[in-house]
Design an enzyme around this catalytic site. Structure first.
Site, short mmCIF file in Angstrom:
data_model
loop_
_atom_site.label_atom_id
_atom_site.label_comp_id
_atom_site.label_asym_id
_atom_site.label_seq_id
_atom_site.Cartn_x
_atom_site.Cartn_y
_atom_site.Cartn_z
N ASP A 185 -16.81 -2.92 -3.32
CA ASP A 185 -16.83 -4.15 -2.55
C ASP A 185 -18.27 -4.65 -2.50
OD1 ASP A 185 -14.60 -5.46 -0.47
OD2 ASP A 185 -16.68 -5.98 0.02
N SER A 186 -18.44 -5.96 -2.33
CA SER A 186 -19.80 -6.52 -2.26
C SER A 186 -20.39 -6.42 -0.86
CB SER A 186 -19.78 -7.98 -2.71
OG SER A 186 -18.95 -8.75 -1.86
N PHE B 36 -12.50 -4.87 -4.61
CA PHE B 36 -12.39 -5.70 -3.41
C PHE B 36 -11.73 -4.86 -2.30
CE2 PHE B 36 -11.77 -8.41 -7.17
CZ PHE B 36 -12.84 -9.28 -7.07
N CYS C 22 -3.92 -13.92 -3.29
CA CYS C 22 -3.52 -14.42 -1.96
C CYS C 22 -3.85 -15.91 -1.84
CB CYS C 22 -4.21 -13.62 -0.84
SG CYS C 22 -6.00 -13.76 -0.81
N ARG D 126 0.83 -1.21 0.00
CA ARG D 126 0.00 0.00 0.00
C ARG D 126 0.86 1.25 0.00
NH1 ARG D 126 -4.00 -3.33 3.00
NH2 ARG D 126 -2.86 -3.10 4.96
N ASP E 15 -7.37 -6.63 -5.82
CA ASP E 15 -6.87 -7.31 -4.62
C ASP E 15 -7.98 -8.20 -4.05
OD1 ASP E 15 -5.28 -8.05 -2.48
OD2 ASP E 15 -5.82 -6.29 -1.28
#
Length: 284
Positions: A137-138, A115, A227, A99, A187
């Site tokens: 984002d959801s 995300f 990830c 970041r 991400d």
């Protein structure tokens, strides 16, 4: 995983062996940190192998925190972290150094951060001088925390926008609408929890990278991550290369990412290199 927020340590076990050793881990933390810790919280119920059937329940291994959330500072940005209700241990500290790196490319840029969770990359980009950051984002709950974190750091209004949508759907909507950005951040959460899910995960990574590339302006930059430990570095690069080919763009990989210095790779356990990322520059 052991993450420490103020005086609370949050332990998350990803294997049966580590879970059985959690009390010894708690004792070791108390020995090392002494009076600097007042509570140790175990958050392993969602990360242990399902078939192990251990009946794990999240809770305090030692002590008790008066509150389950705390404002923490990362690279100068302030975030509210809730270790009981949040994802992972409440925050994704493994992306801390990445970041800070992305912040360097933000000044004057328009950015799409997908995300976004509680706004880790979003806040770094805004702090770096981005003209606009659209965070997607959801989870409305995560977005509410992201928006609150933006306000906590002095960012409100048109520079910080928050969209609650399925990212796969939203990327297609932006593509069909002809929207373009200087930077796109991908991400996503873990798409492959084990090797049986790699093929499905590969399709998902290909999908978001293909559409992310199509949203870039000439000279734009893509920061893309995985990830999933079951998707190794070579496979991830091949997936992204396939997306570049199908997007019909020329792109250079100008950077690679991994976990922070406090997430070292044990050389006899290459599967531990779960976090990997690429920084792509699209030809102007």
């Amino acid at each position: 995983v052991v993450d420490i927020y103020g005086t609370t340590a949050v332990v998350q076990c990803h294997s049966v062996g580590m879970y059985h050793a959690r009390q010894q881990i708690a004792e070791a933390l108390r020995t090392v940190y002494g009076g600097r810790l007042t509570a140790i919280y175990d958050k392993s119920s969602q990360t242990l192998p399902f078939k192990a059937d251990l009946g794990a329940v999240d809770g305090y291994l030692w002590g008790h925190a008066e509150h389950s959330s705390q404002v923490v500072t990362e690279n100068g940005e302030r975030f509210l972290v809730n270790w009981e209700k949040g994802q992972k241990t409440g925050f994704f500290l493994d992306q801390r150094e990445n970041r800070e790196l992305v912040k360097r490319y933000a000044k004057g840029r328009t950015v799409l951060n997908t995300f976004c969770y509680t706004g880790g990359f979003s806040l770094a980009l805004l702090k770096g001088g981005a003209a606009e950051v659209v965070s997607v984002d959801s989870s409305q709950e995560a977005l509410d925390m992201a928006a609150a974190n933006a306000r906590r750091n002095g960012f409100e209004g048109d520079c910080a926008k928050f969209v609650c949508k399925d990212v796969f759907t939203y990327l297609r909507e932006l593509r069909d609408a002809g929207e373009k950005f200087d930077l796109v951040i991908l991400d996503p959460p873990k798409f492959a929890s084990n090797h049986r899910h790699v093929e499905r995960a590969a399709r998902a990574y290909k999908d978001i990278n293909l559409n992310g590339l199509k949203l870039l302006l000439p000279g734009g930059q893509l920061f893309t991550f995985s990830c999933s430990g079951a998707v190794d570095v070579d496979l991830f690069q091949k997936i992204v290369a396939g997306a570049v080919f199908d997007a019909k763009v020329d792109a250079w990989a100008v950077g690679r990412f991994g976990g922070g210095i406090d997430h070292p790779l044990l050389m006899t356990y290459p599967e531990g290199e779960y976090l990997k990322g690429l920084h792509l520059l699209v030809r102007p």
